[in-house]
Design a protein around this motif. Structure first.
Motif, mmCIF file in Angstrom:
data_model
loop_
_atom_site.group_PDB
_atom_site.id
_atom_site.type_symbol
_atom_site.label_atom_id
_atom_site.label_comp_id
_atom_site.label_asym_id
_atom_site.label_seq_id
_atom_site.Cartn_x
_atom_site.Cartn_y
_atom_site.Cartn_z
ATOM 1 N N TYR A 50 0.830 -1.205 0.000
ATOM 2 C CA TYR A 50 0.000 0.000 0.000
ATOM 3 C C TYR A 50 0.859 1.247 0.000
ATOM 4 N N GLN A 51 0.499 2.180 -0.884
ATOM 5 C CA GLN A 51 1.242 3.448 -0.950
ATOM 6 C C GLN A 51 0.308 4.608 -0.617
ATOM 7 N N PRO A 52 0.720 5.486 0.309
ATOM 8 C CA PRO A 52 -0.156 6.579 0.734
ATOM 9 C C PRO A 52 -0.446 7.610 -0.356
ATOM 10 N N LEU A 90 -4.914 5.049 0.531
ATOM 11 C CA LEU A 90 -3.740 4.256 0.124
ATOM 12 C C LEU A 90 -4.097 3.483 -1.137
ATOM 13 N N GLU A 91 -3.114 3.361 -2.041
ATOM 14 C CA GLU A 91 -3.332 2.589 -3.262
ATOM 15 C C GLU A 91 -2.771 1.180 -3.081
ATOM 16 N N ALA A 92 -3.590 0.180 -3.421
ATOM 17 C CA ALA A 92 -3.159 -1.215 -3.361
ATOM 18 C C ALA A 92 -2.364 -1.554 -4.616
ATOM 19 N N LEU A 93 -1.164 -2.103 -4.431
ATOM 20 C CA LEU A 93 -0.301 -2.478 -5.554
ATOM 21 C C LEU A 93 0.135 -3.927 -5.365
ATOM 22 N N ILE A 94 -0.192 -4.752 -6.344
ATOM 23 C CA ILE A 94 0.010 -6.193 -6.187
ATOM 24 C C ILE A 94 1.462 -6.608 -6.439
ATOM 25 N N ARG A 95 1.924 -7.595 -5.678
ATOM 26 C CA ARG A 95 3.222 -8.247 -5.858
ATOM 27 C C ARG A 95 3.006 -9.745 -5.833
ATOM 28 N N TRP A 96 3.833 -10.460 -6.602
ATOM 29 C CA TRP A 96 3.766 -11.922 -6.646
ATOM 30 C C TRP A 96 4.968 -12.476 -5.893
ATOM 31 N N PRO A 99 4.088 -6.043 -10.698
ATOM 32 C CA PRO A 99 2.908 -6.225 -11.554
ATOM 33 C C PRO A 99 3.185 -6.079 -13.058
ATOM 34 N N ASP A 100 4.130 -5.222 -13.425
ATOM 35 C CA ASP A 100 4.398 -5.036 -14.852
ATOM 36 C C ASP A 100 4.849 -6.339 -15.513
ATOM 37 N N GLU A 101 5.371 -7.289 -14.711
ATOM 38 C CA GLU A 101 5.859 -8.551 -15.262
ATOM 39 C C GLU A 101 4.787 -9.629 -15.394
ATOM 40 N N PHE A 102 3.645 -9.462 -14.731
ATOM 41 C CA PHE A 102 2.630 -10.523 -14.875
ATOM 42 C C PHE A 102 1.213 -10.034 -15.147
ATOM 43 N N ILE A 103 0.923 -8.761 -14.902
ATOM 44 C CA ILE A 103 -0.438 -8.272 -15.181
ATOM 45 C C ILE A 103 -0.775 -8.397 -16.683
ATOM 46 N N PRO A 104 0.149 -8.036 -17.588
ATOM 47 C CA PRO A 104 -0.193 -8.195 -19.025
ATOM 48 C C PRO A 104 -0.564 -9.633 -19.390
ATOM 49 N N VAL A 118 -8.011 0.895 -5.684
ATOM 50 C CA VAL A 118 -7.696 -0.394 -6.298
ATOM 51 C C VAL A 118 -7.624 -0.227 -7.818
ATOM 52 N N ASN A 119 -6.555 -0.736 -8.411
ATOM 53 C CA ASN A 119 -6.418 -0.676 -9.875
ATOM 54 C C ASN A 119 -7.292 -1.733 -10.528
ATOM 55 N N VAL A 120 -8.016 -1.330 -11.558
ATOM 56 C CA VAL A 120 -8.858 -2.266 -12.292
ATOM 57 C C VAL A 120 -8.416 -2.244 -13.753
ATOM 58 N N ALA A 128 -9.312 -5.333 -19.042
ATOM 59 C CA ALA A 128 -9.791 -6.686 -19.306
ATOM 60 C C ALA A 128 -10.878 -7.110 -18.308
ATOM 61 N N GLN A 129 -10.904 -6.490 -17.134
ATOM 62 C CA GLN A 129 -11.925 -6.835 -16.135
ATOM 63 C C GLN A 129 -13.301 -6.288 -16.502
ATOM 64 N N PHE A 130 -13.338 -5.386 -17.493
ATOM 65 C CA PHE A 130 -14.619 -4.808 -17.915
ATOM 66 C C PHE A 130 -15.275 -5.654 -19.003
ATOM 67 N N MET A 152 -9.417 8.328 -12.887
ATOM 68 C CA MET A 152 -8.697 8.018 -14.113
ATOM 69 C C MET A 152 -7.201 8.024 -13.815
ATOM 70 N N ASP A 153 -6.558 6.884 -14.062
ATOM 71 C CA ASP A 153 -5.146 6.675 -13.723
ATOM 72 C C ASP A 153 -4.247 7.075 -14.900
ATOM 73 N N ASP A 154 -3.001 7.402 -14.603
ATOM 74 C CA ASP A 154 -1.977 7.651 -15.635
ATOM 75 C C ASP A 154 -2.438 8.660 -16.677
ATOM 76 N N GLN A 214 1.404 11.604 -4.422
ATOM 77 C CA GLN A 214 1.758 10.210 -4.149
ATOM 78 C C GLN A 214 3.168 10.027 -4.686
ATOM 79 N N GLY A 215 4.008 9.331 -3.951
ATOM 80 C CA GLY A 215 5.351 9.090 -4.484
ATOM 81 C C GLY A 215 6.336 8.705 -3.403
ATOM 82 N N TYR A 216 7.539 8.357 -3.851
ATOM 83 C CA TYR A 216 8.573 7.872 -2.944
ATOM 84 C C TYR A 216 8.969 8.914 -1.913
HETATM 85 P P1 C2E Z 1 -0.070 2.628 -11.232
HETATM 86 O O1 C2E Z 1 -1.447 2.264 -10.860
HETATM 87 O O2 C2E Z 1 0.107 3.881 -12.000
HETATM 88 O O3 C2E Z 1 0.745 2.632 -9.864
HETATM 89 C C1 C2E Z 1 1.819 3.486 -9.594
HETATM 90 C C2 C2E Z 1 3.142 2.808 -9.832
HETATM 91 O O4 C2E Z 1 4.178 3.766 -9.670
HETATM 92 C C3 C2E Z 1 3.466 1.689 -8.841
HETATM 93 O O5 C2E Z 1 4.306 0.741 -9.487
HETATM 94 C C4 C2E Z 1 4.253 2.441 -7.779
HETATM 95 O O6 C2E Z 1 5.075 1.599 -6.982
HETATM 96 C C5 C2E Z 1 5.072 3.369 -8.644
HETATM 97 N N1 C2E Z 1 5.508 4.570 -7.949
HETATM 98 C C6 C2E Z 1 4.901 5.204 -6.922
HETATM 99 N N2 C2E Z 1 5.586 6.300 -6.538
HETATM 100 C C7 C2E Z 1 6.665 6.368 -7.333
HETATM 101 C C8 C2E Z 1 7.770 7.287 -7.420
HETATM 102 O O7 C2E Z 1 7.879 8.264 -6.683
HETATM 103 N N3 C2E Z 1 8.695 7.034 -8.390
HETATM 104 C C9 C2E Z 1 8.597 5.960 -9.228
HETATM 105 N N4 C2E Z 1 9.562 5.787 -10.131
HETATM 106 N N5 C2E Z 1 7.570 5.077 -9.168
HETATM 107 C C10 C2E Z 1 6.621 5.276 -8.234
HETATM 108 P P2 C2E Z 1 4.030 -0.823 -9.405
HETATM 109 O O8 C2E Z 1 3.615 -1.213 -8.025
HETATM 110 O O9 C2E Z 1 5.180 -1.523 -10.022
HETATM 111 O O10 C2E Z 1 2.746 -0.985 -10.337
HETATM 112 C C11 C2E Z 1 2.824 -0.761 -11.709
HETATM 113 C C12 C2E Z 1 1.463 -0.794 -12.348
HETATM 114 O O11 C2E Z 1 0.892 -2.104 -12.269
HETATM 115 C C13 C2E Z 1 0.431 0.103 -11.684
HETATM 116 O O12 C2E Z 1 0.604 1.440 -12.106
HETATM 117 C C14 C2E Z 1 -0.858 -0.505 -12.170
HETATM 118 O O13 C2E Z 1 -1.169 -0.057 -13.471
HETATM 119 C C15 C2E Z 1 -0.497 -1.976 -12.237
HETATM 120 N N6 C2E Z 1 -1.030 -2.657 -11.032
HETATM 121 C C16 C2E Z 1 -0.535 -2.712 -9.776
HETATM 122 N N7 C2E Z 1 -1.328 -3.431 -8.959
HETATM 123 C C17 C2E Z 1 -2.375 -3.827 -9.713
HETATM 124 C C18 C2E Z 1 -3.560 -4.591 -9.453
HETATM 125 O O14 C2E Z 1 -3.839 -5.033 -8.336
HETATM 126 N N8 C2E Z 1 -4.409 -4.816 -10.519
HETATM 127 C C19 C2E Z 1 -4.152 -4.311 -11.754
HETATM 128 N N9 C2E Z 1 -5.032 -4.566 -12.755
HETATM 129 N N10 C2E Z 1 -3.078 -3.577 -12.036
HETATM 130 C C20 C2E Z 1 -2.184 -3.341 -11.032
#
Ligand code: C2E
Ligand code: MG
Ligand code: MG
Ligand code: MG
Length: 287
Positions: free
Chosen positions: A44-46, A58-64, A74-79, A113-115, A118-120, A175-177, A253-255
């Motif tokens: 989780y990232q604040p 907080l944003e949920a970010l998945i790891r394997w 996630p970039d290595e297995f979500i696609p 939560v990121n959706v 393909a989930q739609f 809306m993300d990104d 949001q960020g490091y």
């Molecule tokens: P996102 O949703 O745009 O998530 C933000 C990504 O940027 C995360 O990478 C996060 O760790 C990273 N990040 C946050 N702050 C910083 C920073 O200050 N600098 C840099 N360089 N990076 C930062 P992460 O965790 O590797 O996730 C990558 C992408 O994978 C996510 O982009 C999202 O699109 C996807 N993802 C992650 N979790 C899930 C999930 O549960 N389901 C789905 N469908 N996609 C997910």
């Protein structure tokens, strides 16, 4: 002889293709098993409110947690999960786990939560969201779904209908990104988003690129006009924080504040780790 050389070469090429396909197939089997075995973890990232300095979500970010390969991002297995349809059970697990974790947090802290697009495709998303809310007992207004513009590329009317259905239940939609896809502005008209997350590529160069700065400024003023809040992604330095704050972003949001942390560290983070950078910003504004 030339013919057999040719055939030999062809075989080498074929074998090369085989290896790639086999690696993909192996990863797919691993992924299928990993879903059964629940080898995933949410970090989780604040999301920090610029004015108050508070963690408002907080944003949920998945790891394997791969048994041999260690932690995989996630970039290595979500696609692959998207291509194989495995994203449907995986996405349902993410929703359920995230809502369950969030119930333990203070009631004013949201969970994002990121959706995946393909989930739609199927009818399962609404069910998965409602099940996650019901089983966890989380109030729908605390759940925010992050979708990218690509979700609206194909079958936009189907996606928009699903978004309206979820919104009617009280769930928020972000809306993300923003700014990295196609015809972003048009998509803002197709659905009344609650939030725009400005992609980190604009934040990264905000100090050096007048264009990036102008884009961030334009998006935040668009947000004000449309009544949509804005979040700057990927804030790594206090200089970047100052810039996005000056351009009017509501949330950051960020490091600079925190990397994504395991669920067990969230309460500590909420209690003790008010990021000093934002704290200073907040006191500057209060002064
Ligand atoms: P996102 O949703 O745009 O998530 C933000 C990504 O940027 C995360 O990478 C996060 O760790 C990273 N990040 C946050 N702050 C910083 C920073 O200050 N600098 C840099 N360089 N990076 C930062 P992460 O965790 O590797 O996730 C990558 C992408 O994978 C996510 O982009 C999202 O699109 C996807 N993802 C992650 N979790 C899930 C999930 O549960 N389901 C789905 N469908 N996609 C997910
Ligand atoms: Mg996201
Ligand atoms: Mg993003
Ligand atoms: Mg992203």
């Amino acid at each position: 002889r030339a013919k057999s050389d040719g055939r030999g070469l062809f075989r080498v090429f074929e074998r090369g293709m085989d290896t790639k396909l086999q690696a993909r197939r192996a990863l797919e089997l691993d992924l299928r098993a990993a879903i059964e075995l629940q080898q995933f973890e949410l970090h989780y990232q604040p999301l920090v409110d610029v004015v108050s300095g508070r963690v408002s979500g907080l944003e949920a970010l998945i790891r394997w947690k791969h048994p041999e390969r260690g932690m995989i991002g996630p970039d290595e297995f979500i696609p692959l999960a998207e291509e194989t349809g495995l994203i449907v059970p995986l996405g349902a697990w993410v929703l359920h786990q995230a809502c369950t974790d969030a119930v333990a947090w203070p009631g004013d802290v949201k969970i994002a939560v990121n959706v995946s697009p393909a989930q739609f495709k199927g009818p399962e998303l609404v069910t998965a969201v409602l099940d996650a809310l019901t089983l966890s007992g989380l109030h729908p207004a605390r759940l925010e779904l992050e979708i990218t513009e690509t979700a609206l590329l194909s079958d936009a009317s189907g996606t928009v209908a699903v978004l309206h259905e979820l919104r009617a239940k009280g769930v928020r939609i972000a809306m993300d990104d923003f700014g990295t896809g196609y015809s972003s502005l048009g998509y803002l008209r197709s659905f009344p988003f609650d939030k725009i997350k400005i992609d980190r590529c604009f934040v990264r160069e905000i100090e050096t690129s007048a264009d990036c700065k102008a884009i961030v400024r334009a998006v935040t003023s668009l947000g004000v006009s449309l009544g949509i809040s804005t979040t700057a992604e990927g804030v790594e330095t206090s200089a970047q924080l100052e810039h996005v704050r000056a351009e009017g972003c509501d949330q950051v949001q960020g490091y600079l504040f925190s990397r994504p942390v395991p669920a067990r560290d969230v309460l500590v983070l909420l209690g003790h780790c008010i990021p000093s950078a934002v704290h200073e910003t907040a006191s500057t504004l209060a002064a």
